[in-house]
Design an enzyme around this catalytic site. Structure first.
Site, PDB file in Angstrom:
ATOM      1  N   THR A 139     -32.718 -11.632 -47.836  1.00 17.62           N
ATOM      2  CA  THR A 139     -33.688 -12.075 -46.840  1.00 17.62           C
ATOM      3  C   THR A 139     -33.048 -12.206 -45.464  1.00 17.62           C
ATOM      4  O   THR A 139     -33.684 -11.934 -44.443  1.00 17.62           O
ATOM      5  CB  THR A 139     -34.281 -13.434 -47.262  1.00 17.62           C
ATOM      6  OG1 THR A 139     -34.781 -13.328 -48.596  1.00 17.62           O
ATOM      7  CG2 THR A 139     -35.402 -13.859 -46.342  1.00 17.62           C
ATOM      8  N   GLU A 140     -31.778 -12.628 -45.436  1.00 14.81           N
ATOM      9  CA  GLU A 140     -31.101 -12.876 -44.163  1.00 14.81           C
ATOM     10  C   GLU A 140     -30.593 -11.601 -43.500  1.00 14.81           C
ATOM     11  O   GLU A 140     -30.769 -11.416 -42.298  1.00 14.81           O
ATOM     12  CB  GLU A 140     -29.922 -13.828 -44.391  1.00 14.81           C
ATOM     13  CG  GLU A 140     -30.313 -15.276 -44.582  1.00 14.81           C
ATOM     14  CD  GLU A 140     -30.829 -15.899 -43.294  1.00 14.81           C
ATOM     15  OE1 GLU A 140     -30.408 -15.466 -42.204  1.00 14.81           O
ATOM     16  OE2 GLU A 140     -31.655 -16.818 -43.369  1.00 14.81           O
ATOM     17  N   SER A 141     -29.929 -10.740 -44.278  1.00 21.18           N
ATOM     18  CA  SER A 141     -29.215  -9.622 -43.654  1.00 21.18           C
ATOM     19  C   SER A 141     -29.231  -8.335 -44.452  1.00 21.18           C
ATOM     20  O   SER A 141     -28.623  -7.352 -44.034  1.00 21.18           O
ATOM     21  CB  SER A 141     -27.748 -10.023 -43.449  1.00 21.18           C
ATOM     22  OG  SER A 141     -27.112 -10.190 -44.718  1.00 21.18           O
ATOM     23  N   TYR A 251     -40.725 -16.521 -44.156  1.00 24.16           N
ATOM     24  CA  TYR A 251     -39.385 -16.520 -44.736  1.00 24.16           C
ATOM     25  C   TYR A 251     -39.411 -16.787 -46.244  1.00 24.16           C
ATOM     26  O   TYR A 251     -38.820 -16.047 -47.029  1.00 24.16           O
ATOM     27  CB  TYR A 251     -38.539 -17.575 -44.023  1.00 24.16           C
ATOM     28  CG  TYR A 251     -37.069 -17.543 -44.342  1.00 24.16           C
ATOM     29  CD1 TYR A 251     -36.240 -16.591 -43.767  1.00 24.16           C
ATOM     30  CD2 TYR A 251     -36.498 -18.465 -45.211  1.00 24.16           C
ATOM     31  CE1 TYR A 251     -34.886 -16.561 -44.042  1.00 24.16           C
ATOM     32  CE2 TYR A 251     -35.143 -18.445 -45.497  1.00 24.16           C
ATOM     33  CZ  TYR A 251     -34.339 -17.489 -44.909  1.00 24.16           C
ATOM     34  OH  TYR A 251     -33.003 -17.466 -45.186  1.00 24.16           O
TER      35      TYR A 251
END
Length: 537
Positions: A139-141, A251
């Site tokens: 999800t982040e990167s 998110y």
């Protein structure tokens, strides 16, 4: 007076425009008044990668899900994943998006995650965190250790500098530990644990990981909510900076969608993830100012290979003012650790030696090599502002393997050519070639080219060349070297209890020859398992 009041907004706007113009003018002048490197200290590394667009994509309506996909979306699978399940429209949209439109990207992320997943799972288990959270870097990167966001978040866990610093991750001109997959994972585990302790709910903790603890705390208080999905449903009640951004609202649904995909890779037609691809590394403490390129070469690694194991380093030299952790491939660790015990056994590699020219200053050298003046002085152990022509200045290379974007090698070559021209002791004749000249003086073509700053083999009649000591000891040594290369090369593997004297006697050569052939200085050590070059007739 009323007329004056009516002009106030216009006057204020003009003041703002004037101030902005003044500031822009100041900014435009900064390249003249401030070295490039000083301005770039807060920048991202040369090999930084932008986040994949799919990381920040908003959910959109797609085509219909297949029956198998609907079953996965609505079912609960997996023993290691224990967060509560939530389904809403955004979860379904992201589930659809990553299964179809962004499927190729999802497959690339899965492949990229394989070296990291086992370690992340191990650390999160040690901290007692839900196993689902090993998927958070998707999800982040997209599990990219080199990723940087537009806001400056870095690494696969996308820490901002301030938050990273709170959890012990150093980010400066020398190093960015947010890119260290081991240290940043431990920091992320502690950060997530702290957020859960604060909110008592994992979805709120995840939202706070994205938006910040203060932002979520204020939003909960203003809406009188205690649940993430309730909070997003009431986001319209918030105004201004208190309102949650779409990125934060999406998110958690995105995380849930990716979690569902990961738990059902086989059903959804993905290749299975391998949990056996974790690299076997040996973490070692590296003293300040260590020549990292020489360390890499001690293990037979290129800089690119070493940097794959150690993406946190931004230079080919470690920070001179602190110890850092380097990760060495286990199969190469013995020879690399031997180098760390005796760094004088190898020549400088991560540094470039720059010969100061007339008119040079620290400021000019800083601009040329994009290295801050303070760093140059620290590396060269001086506080003096005075430089002398011919003085050698050590310049650390950067993480991409280049010392300077504007090609200092060309400057160094031109400087060498100028010096060689003044010292020239041979005049090129018609018909001469570098090969014929090297044969005449018992040296090598490469030696002549390096001594004269030549980039090609072309010569002109009347050109002056510098042949190093062409009538003395250097020439005689060059002849011996040339003869030696005709000898048979033997690779000898050092055994336990060996020393250079014993090996030299075994092959009928000298210890000095062994040191020369293997780039060992008088303090150079050997170790069991090391391969030595020995030339025998």
């Amino acid at each position: 007076m009323d007329a004056f009041k009516s002009l106030r907004p216009l006057f204020a706007a003009l003041c703002i425009v004037g101030l902005a113009t003044f500031m822009a003018g100041c900014a435009a002048k900064s390249p003249v008044s401030e070295p490039v490197a000083e301005r770039e200290q807060g920048g991202v590394p040369d090999d930084a990668e932008a986040l994949d667009p799919e990381v920040i994509a908003a959910p959109v309506e797609e085509g219909e899900l297949t029956q198998a996909e609907k079953a996965v979306l609505n079912a609960r699978f997996g023993l290691l994943f224990d967060l509560e399940d939530h389904n809403n429209a955004d979860v379904e949209r992201y589930f659809n998006y990553f299964n179809h439109k962004a499927r190729a990207t999802m497959e690339r992320w899965l492949e990229r995650s394989q070296p990291h997943l086992p370690y992340v799972r191990r650390v999160f288990t040690q901290y007692g965190l839900p196993q689902d959270l090993v998927l958070l870097p998707f999800t982040e990167s997209g599990y990219n250790v080199r990723a940087y966001s537009w806001a400056g978040a870095g690494g696969m866990w996308q820490f901002m500098k301030g938050t990273g610093r709170l959890y012990g991750l150093r980010s400066d001109w020398w190093i960015d530990e947010r890119r260290d997959p081991y240290k940043s994972t431990d920091a992320a585990a502690r950060h997530l644990r702290d957020l859960y302790d604060r909110f008592g709910d994992w979805y709120l903790a995840l939202a706070a990981y994205n938006a910040g603890e203060g932002k979520i705390s204020r939003a909960l208080k203003l809406t009188d909510c205690d649940d993430f999905f309730e909070l997003t449903a009431n986001n319209h009640k918030l105004t201004g900076r208190a309102k949650l951004k779409p990125e934060t609202k999406h998110y958690v649904p995105k995380f849930i969608a990716i979690s569902k995909i990961f738990q059902n890779l086989d059903t959804l037609g993905y290749n299975p993830v391998s949990w056996d691809m974790e690299p076997e590394v040996v973490p070692v403490q590296v003293p300040g100012g260590t020549d990292l390129l020489a360390l890499a070469r001690a293990g037979g690694l290129t800089w690119k290979e070493f940097h794959e194991y150690n993406p946190a380093y931004r230079r080919q030299v470690s920070p001179p003012h602190m110890e850092t952790t380097a990760y060495l491939p286990a199969a190469k660790a013995d020879s690399m650790i031997a180098y760390l015990k005796d760094p004088g056994s190898r020549p400088y590699a991560g540094y470039t030696q720059y010969a100061v020219r007339s008119g040079d200053s620290w400021w000019r050298i800083s601009n040329r090599f994009r290295v801050p003046v303070a760093v140059l002085k620290k590396v060269n152990n001086t506080n003096s502002d005075i430089l002398r022509p011919g003085q050698l200045v050590m310049v650390p290379g950067n993480e991409s393997g280049r010392v300077v974007a504007s090609s200092p090698s060309e400057g160094t070559a031109s400087s060498t050519r100028a010096i060689a021209s003044r010292r020239g002791n041979y005049v090129v004749r018609s018909g001469d070639t570098l090969w014929s000249i090297s044969r005449k003086f018992g040296t090598t073509v490469d030696t002549i080219k390096q001594s004269n700053g030549l980039r090609s083999n072309a010569l002109k009649a009347g050109q002056r060349l510098y042949i190093p000591d062409n009538s003395g000891q250097a020439t005689r040594q060059a002849v011996r070297d040339a003869e030696q290369t005709k000898a048979q090369l033997v690779r000898y593997k050092v055994r336990r209890g060996d020393n250079l004297t014993a090996i030299a006697r075994k092959f009928g050569v000298t210890v000095a020859d062994l040191r020369k052939w293997n780039s060992l200085n008088s303090r150079g050590t050997i170790y069991a398992g090391q391969d030595l070059k020995v030339y025998v007739h």
